[in-house]
Design a protein around this motif. Structure first.
Motif, short mmCIF file in Angstrom:
data_model
loop_
_atom_site.label_atom_id
_atom_site.label_comp_id
_atom_site.label_asym_id
_atom_site.label_seq_id
_atom_site.Cartn_x
_atom_site.Cartn_y
_atom_site.Cartn_z
N TYR A 23 0.83 -1.22 0.00
CA TYR A 23 0.00 0.00 0.00
C TYR A 23 0.86 1.26 0.00
O TYR A 23 0.51 2.25 -0.64
N ALA A 24 1.97 1.25 0.71
CA ALA A 24 2.86 2.41 0.73
C ALA A 24 3.47 2.64 -0.66
O ALA A 24 3.51 3.79 -1.15
N ILE A 25 3.92 1.59 -1.32
CA ILE A 25 4.49 1.72 -2.66
C ILE A 25 3.43 2.20 -3.65
O ILE A 25 3.69 3.05 -4.51
N PHE A 26 2.21 1.68 -3.53
CA PHE A 26 1.13 2.12 -4.41
C PHE A 26 0.81 3.60 -4.16
O PHE A 26 0.55 4.36 -5.10
N GLY A 27 0.83 4.03 -2.91
CA GLY A 27 0.60 5.44 -2.59
C GLY A 27 1.68 6.33 -3.18
O GLY A 27 1.38 7.40 -3.75
N ILE A 28 2.94 5.92 -3.08
CA ILE A 28 4.04 6.69 -3.67
C ILE A 28 3.88 6.75 -5.19
O ILE A 28 4.09 7.80 -5.80
#
Length: 130
Positions: A23-28
């Motif tokens: 989720y963090a990578i997708f947000g970035i």
């Protein structure tokens, strides 16, 4: 030590960390793709790939998956033996099943049937009890 495929607390923790990381990578990725370059530069984020890669990377992976299906199917066609090959009927691990050793209600053992036995069972007319 044997590997246990069942759920363990360690696997739950690893799974949760991977869930948060994805989720963090997708947000970035979404920030990089949709926030204008001027805004990113204003807050000090200057080393980013070009915005065209935001479209190119997902398209590239989609095309790779599509060709992977085509390649996998084509590869299976290349390793399949022809229909007139003896290897489509039997292999070196085949063991004949002897049906005389079984009683009427027993479950037959696991094994390969010979092609003549298959033909006899499928196509020969059995006498019926009337």
């Amino acid at each position: 030590m044997a590997s246990n495929p069942g759920p363990t607390p360690e696997r739950a923790i690893y799974g949760f960390v991977l869930f948060l990381f994805s989720y963090a990578i997708f947000g970035i990725y979404l920030i990089w793709a949709f926030v204008p370059q001027a805004w990113l530069t204003a807050i000090g984020l200057t080393y980013w790939p070009q915005k065209s890669w935001a479209i190119a990377i997902p398209v590239y992976f989609s095309v790779c998956i599509f060709f992977l299906y085509i390649f996998y199917t084509a590869y299976n066609f290349t390793i399949t033996k022809p229909l007139n090959s003896i290897h489509t009927i039997t292999d070196k691990y085949a063991k004949p099943v002897v049906s005389e050793d079984m009683t009427n209600n027993s479950v037959p053992p696991i094994g390969d049937l010979s092609i003549s036995e298959v033909n006899r069972r499928l196509y020969q007319v059995q006498p019926t009890d009337r």
